[in-house]
Design an enzyme around this catalytic site. Sequence first.
Site, PDB file in Angstrom:
ATOM      1  N   CYS A 333      -3.139   4.922  -5.883  1.00  0.00           N
ATOM      2  CA  CYS A 333      -3.097   5.970  -6.383  1.00  0.00           C
ATOM      3  C   CYS A 333      -2.698   6.348  -7.963  1.00  0.00           C
ATOM      4  CB  CYS A 333      -2.379   7.278  -5.548  1.00  0.00           C
ATOM      5  SG  CYS A 333      -1.274   6.194  -4.303  1.00  0.00           S
ATOM      6  N   ARG A 362       1.024  -5.735   0.135  1.00  0.00           N
ATOM      7  CA  ARG A 362       2.481  -5.256   0.718  1.00  0.00           C
ATOM      8  C   ARG A 362       3.054  -6.497   1.306  1.00  0.00           C
ATOM      9  NH1 ARG A 362      -0.223   0.554   3.262  1.00  0.00           N
ATOM     10  NH2 ARG A 362      -1.188   1.268   1.107  1.00  0.00           N
ATOM     11  N   GLN A 380      -8.857  -1.943  -0.255  1.00  0.00           N
ATOM     12  CA  GLN A 380      -9.173  -0.572   0.541  1.00  0.00           C
ATOM     13  C   GLN A 380     -10.147  -0.030  -0.120  1.00  0.00           C
ATOM     14  OE1 GLN A 380      -5.298   1.516  -0.378  1.00  0.00           O
ATOM     15  NE2 GLN A 380      -5.151   1.926   1.597  1.00  0.00           N
ATOM     16  N   ASP A 382     -10.748   2.843  -1.467  1.00  0.00           N
ATOM     17  CA  ASP A 382      -9.870   3.893  -1.596  1.00  0.00           C
ATOM     18  C   ASP A 382     -10.549   4.758  -2.567  1.00  0.00           C
ATOM     19  OD1 ASP A 382      -7.382   5.119  -1.521  1.00  0.00           O
ATOM     20  OD2 ASP A 382      -6.296   3.765  -2.640  1.00  0.00           O
ATOM     21  N   HIS A 384      -9.554   8.753  -4.706  1.00  0.00           N
ATOM     22  CA  HIS A 384      -8.882  10.079  -4.927  1.00  0.00           C
ATOM     23  C   HIS A 384      -9.482  11.234  -5.731  1.00  0.00           C
ATOM     24  CE1 HIS A 384      -6.171   6.502  -4.749  1.00  0.00           C
ATOM     25  NE2 HIS A 384      -5.286   7.494  -4.154  1.00  0.00           N
ATOM     26  N   LYS A 464      -1.046  14.382   5.899  1.00  0.00           N
ATOM     27  CA  LYS A 464      -2.251  13.462   6.219  1.00  0.00           C
ATOM     28  C   LYS A 464      -3.035  13.764   7.382  1.00  0.00           C
ATOM     29  CE  LYS A 464       0.132   9.302   7.676  1.00  0.00           C
ATOM     30  NZ  LYS A 464       0.183   7.760   7.305  1.00  0.00           N
ATOM     31  N   HIS A 510      -5.883  12.038  -1.374  1.00  0.00           N
ATOM     32  CA  HIS A 510      -5.919  10.653  -1.185  1.00  0.00           C
ATOM     33  C   HIS A 510      -6.809  10.424   0.053  1.00  0.00           C
ATOM     34  CE1 HIS A 510      -1.818   9.910  -3.278  1.00  0.00           C
ATOM     35  NE2 HIS A 510      -1.954  10.887  -3.262  1.00  0.00           N
TER      36      HIS A 510
END
Length: 645
Positions: A333, A362, A380, A382, A384, A464, A510
């Site tokens: 993000c 991570r 991911q 991912d 946004h 979320k 997100h």
Amino acid sequence: MISIRLPDGSSRSFDKPVSVADVAASIGPGLARAALAGKVDGRLVDTSYVFERDGALSVITARDAEGLEILRHSTAHLLAYAVKELFPDAQVTIGPVIENGFYYDFSYKRPFTPEDLEAIEKKMAELAGRDEKVEREVWKRDDAVRFFESIGEKYKAEIIAAIPAAEDISLYREGGFVDLCRGPHVPSTGRLKVFKLMKVAGAYWRGDSRNEMLQRIYGTAWASRDEQDAYLKMLEEAERRDHRRLGRELDLFHFQDEAPGLIFWHPRGWALWQQVEGYMRRVYQDNGYQEVKAPQILDRSLWERSGHWEKYRENMFTTESESRHYALKPMNCPGHIQIFNASLHSYRELPLRYGEFGACHRNEPSGSLHGMMRVRGFTQDDGHIFCTEEQILDECVAYTALLQNVYRDFGFEHITYKVSTRPEQRIGSDESWDKAEQALMESLRRSGVEFTVSPGEGAFYGPKIEYTLKDAIGREWQCGTMQVDFQMPGRLGAEYVAEDNTRRVPVMLHRAIIGSMERFIGMLVENYAGAMPPWLAPVQVGIANISDGQAAYAQDVAQALKKQGFRAEADLRNEKITYKIRALALQKLPYILVVGEKEKPAADGVKRVAVRARGGVDLGVMALDAFAALLAADVAQRRQVGPAG
């Protein structure tokens, strides 16, 4: 008179204080036998709890979710009781309920063996057969500390000593065994009839690797034998489908100690990856996402401004160069906000949707790593979405519909929905959290789906929605997310030009549909037991020649299919055809083509193949073009061929 209100709206009156067990008995002998606990004015209590005044009561039985949890917690205590009977020198620590069962941690001078587990389980059955009362006692904290110290239970004494001195301590006694617990518990050990010990594992005291390694005994407990048998059968099936084993057998990927929590992808595994990524890339393109790519390593100052350094630092890999501190990104993000900030955007451009197959790292504890399901390095899908407050609902509703279609294409029909709300550690005002939480809940209502709420489980920057899938054997996997974030865009300087020509901070949504690519592929492998549908299969077709005389033709068939975009391989080994067919079948290929002399082109020039579908289904001899059309239809419709495993 004491009036007890029951769930059906009726009441029962008693002329003196009365226990939960007494109320159950007054309703009927069946309920009295089934009662495990009570819920009094919303609070779980033992059946020995006495009403001194009016109250509302629900009698808890094994058919209730709370009842099953009480059975399991009580069985954990029974396990500790049995261990102390057989191994008096063992020290008990903690024994909580977990999904589908329980565990208890012990300190003992030697490792427990499989034979020990058998003996412990037998002793548990013996203790349950005694039907001893399980009784709650309330002690002063310091008295409880002295008691456990006097019997050599230093871990229990340490736990109790950490409780504030003014608090009374709840202990439970069954026979000669006494344990610390808030309860409630079953009325007697005879209620514990269906349980099984599963395995022993290591666990550090208080989860700290600097402390002693304890022995954790896992068990399962159920309300009925049929339920336990079904669970054990599911575990057997899960073992057969384990992605780590199938990854080796199907030559997809492997793990090794030199790269903990990371994956070595083999050609076939990477082919599967590419199918998933290619599909998701088309989803991006078809739904208004612009694909971007942000750096892997960013300066500490950016992570401080985003809030990650304060709230997420322990999970980040860091490095240093030329006196500057950096972190590998644990999420995408902040990088996407930098891309948004590189240009000045108008309200007319919103919603602006970015998507990235972003590689993240991570620093997960080594003990929590689990194949592809819990890794340290992952990618991911991912995304946004930068939007206005007014656009949040429409974007969330559209996203849920998109996610449902994607999961259906991958073979997942059952989805559950959960809204996770503000945690204690968070950034932003309560007003902004109110808006974000209400937007997510309203979007699910408009999507026509039922959902649950999990208080306190949101991310530090926003609430979320969690989308959870159910696989072919009934297991649940939390997968996609949608998060409403009023905080991070402003912290990182994101602005757009509003209709009135003022500068405003956008809301950032997100979202990830499949989440970690690695974990999702692991889920797919297990869901299909390695037998992927043709559109995903790393190799869609295996071609086997009967003798050397057809080797060139087999290669020709493979090349013809490859030119049409199919993934085909020819097995030209000098082996019997039965051996090669079996070897290809073990690879779980959707189709096997056998070519002999009669399949080679004759006077009509038609290429023919003998077709076998997965599961040993003989489709007979057909023209290669006809087979290619069949395979193309399978791929286009994302159809499964033969049994999944």
